[in-house]
Design a protein around this motif. Structure first.
Motif, PDB file in Angstrom:
ATOM      1  N   MET A  48       0.826  -1.139   0.265  1.00 32.06           N
ATOM      2  CA  MET A  48       0.498  -0.441  -0.078  1.00 32.06           C
ATOM      3  C   MET A  48       0.990   1.123   0.051  1.00 32.06           C
ATOM      4  O   MET A  48       0.138   2.488  -0.501  1.00 32.06           O
TER       5      MET A  48
ATOM      6  N   SER B 297       0.809   4.280  -2.217  1.00 29.23           N
ATOM      7  CA  SER B 297       0.480   5.738  -2.554  1.00 29.23           C
ATOM      8  C   SER B 297       1.390   6.691  -2.949  1.00 29.23           C
ATOM      9  O   SER B 297       1.734   8.186  -2.692  1.00 29.23           O
TER      10      SER B 297
ATOM     11  N   VAL C  47      -5.015  -4.663  -2.643  1.00 29.34           N
ATOM     12  CA  VAL C  47      -3.839  -3.601  -2.359  1.00 29.34           C
ATOM     13  C   VAL C  47      -4.639  -2.683  -3.455  1.00 29.34           C
ATOM     14  O   VAL C  47      -3.526  -0.930  -3.701  1.00 29.34           O
TER      15      VAL C  47
ATOM     16  N   PRO D  64      -7.405   2.011  -2.909  1.00 28.74           N
ATOM     17  CA  PRO D  64      -7.643   2.979  -1.591  1.00 28.74           C
ATOM     18  C   PRO D  64      -8.223   3.177  -0.899  1.00 28.74           C
ATOM     19  O   PRO D  64      -8.370   3.276  -0.166  1.00 28.74           O
TER      20      PRO D  64
ATOM     21  N   TRP E 214      -7.911   0.638   2.128  1.00 24.80           N
ATOM     22  CA  TRP E 214      -6.567   0.207   2.311  1.00 24.80           C
ATOM     23  C   TRP E 214      -6.943   0.128   3.960  1.00 24.80           C
ATOM     24  O   TRP E 214      -5.843  -0.959   4.679  1.00 24.80           O
TER      25      TRP E 214
ATOM     26  N   TRP F  17      -6.275  -2.751   6.169  1.00 26.66           N
ATOM     27  CA  TRP F  17      -4.956  -2.860   6.410  1.00 26.66           C
ATOM     28  C   TRP F  17      -5.077  -3.436   8.654  1.00 26.66           C
ATOM     29  O   TRP F  17      -4.788  -4.255   9.500  1.00 26.66           O
TER      30      TRP F  17
END
Length: 327
Positions: free
Chosen positions: A217, A221, A266, A269, A272, A276
């Motif tokens: 991730m 990003s 993944v 966004p 995420w 996580w």
């Protein structure tokens, strides 16, 4: 004032489901648990404390509107009350490791009491105090257990109460309690827990999966996720600490896999935070068999680590289950 000693009658929650063993546990032993058919002092005390928490959090949920309590307070307390009632059901049934098919009739009746409604401040103090006392009691019992499966039940209870104690210490005004607890998919059952080294290796694999997810991730990003980067550094330290324990047991830490099938997208966004949280939940679950298969200071240390890990999934929106560590 809401009494911290208030006790609910044991309620048959009826919302308990089966336990699917995690990768660290093997098939059932076929042997009855040591406490089948009897209610020892430890289970009786634990049931009383869990009943008090069910009563206190239930009363808080009922009074939340009248108190003009912070947003989310009623929902959190209502969910917690259901969890504590479920704990009471398991603690009072003849076989606390009976799984989904066991007879849930309580071995012993318990007196019923309803806490008096006081102010929000009084209620918050009572709940915080009861969580602290309950966590201390569960931990004391967990450290005396010699049957790993029974130890895992007490470790789980300690984690839940410890999470509550830390949460109300961090949010004494009852605001921003976060994602309410949820039922989950398991109850304690009679399983054979693997060795401590096996449990540590499984925990290590879950830490490696978390590391892989975070780096994936972060990379996508453009290295613009400072919270993920900070957590990745913490996780590497955790990996090193667990590896040291495996090496101390005359074993070699398993190397990370080349790739992992992550529990989310993944490349999105928007997914995420949940992804996580799911990875953090995997690490949390990995600590329970480590604690259960350990003894003495090693068990106490693993329980500390499990409680410390418990807020991580919740912070990302993944709820703590009624029985942390049971999958």
């Amino acid at each position: 004032m809401i009494s911290r000693r208030a006790v609910l009658a044991a309620c048959g929650a009826g919302l308990l489901v089966g336990c699917a063993p995690s990768p660290v546990v093997r098939g059932g032993t076929g042997q009855p648990s040591p406490s089948v058919g009897t209610l020892d002092d430890a289970r009786r005390e634990a049931a009383q404390m869990e009943s008090a928490l069910a009563a206190l959090t239930g009363a808080c949920a009922a009074q939340a509107a009248a108190w003009t309590a912070p947003a989310g307070f009623r929902e959190w307390c209502s969910a917690a009350s259901g969890a504590h009632s479920a704990h009471v059901t398991v603690l009072l049934q003849a076989d606390p490791l009976g799984g989904v098919t066991t007879n849930r009739t309580p071995v012993e009746a318990m007196a019923s009491a309803s806490p008096a409604a006081g102010s929000l401040g009084e209620a918050l103090q009572a709940v915080a105090s009861q969580y602290q006392a309950t966590a201390a009691s569960h931990r004391k019992t967990a450290l005396t257990q010699t049957d790993p499966a029974m130890a895992m039940m007490w470790v789980s209870l300690d984690c839940f109460a410890g999470f509550g104690a830390h949460l109300f210490a961090a949010h004494p005004d009852g605001a921003s309690l976060g994602t309410p607890v949820a039922q989950g998919s398991a109850v304690p059952a009679r399983i054979a827990v693997g060795s401590r080294t096996e449990a540590l290796q499984v925990l290590l694999s879950r830490i490696d999966e978390l590391s892989f997810g975070l780096t994936s991730m972060i990379g996508r990003s453009g290295n613009n996720e400072p919270q993920m980067s900070a957590r990745f550094t913490e996780v590497q330290g955790l990996r090193n600490a667990v590896s040291v324990q495996i090496t101390a047991a005359s074993a070699s830490p398993t190397a990370p896999a080349v790739d992992y099938t992550l529990p989310g997208n993944v490349n999105d966004p928007n997914d995420w935070s949940r992804l996580w949280g799911q990875l953090e939940a995997g690490v949390l679950a990995g600590w329970a068999p480590v604690a259960a298969s350990s003894a003495g200071a090693d068990r106490s240390s693993a329980m500390d680590s499990m409680v410390a890990q418990s807020p991580q999934p919740v912070t990302r929106g993944v709820p703590l289950s009624w029985w942390p560590g049971w999958l």
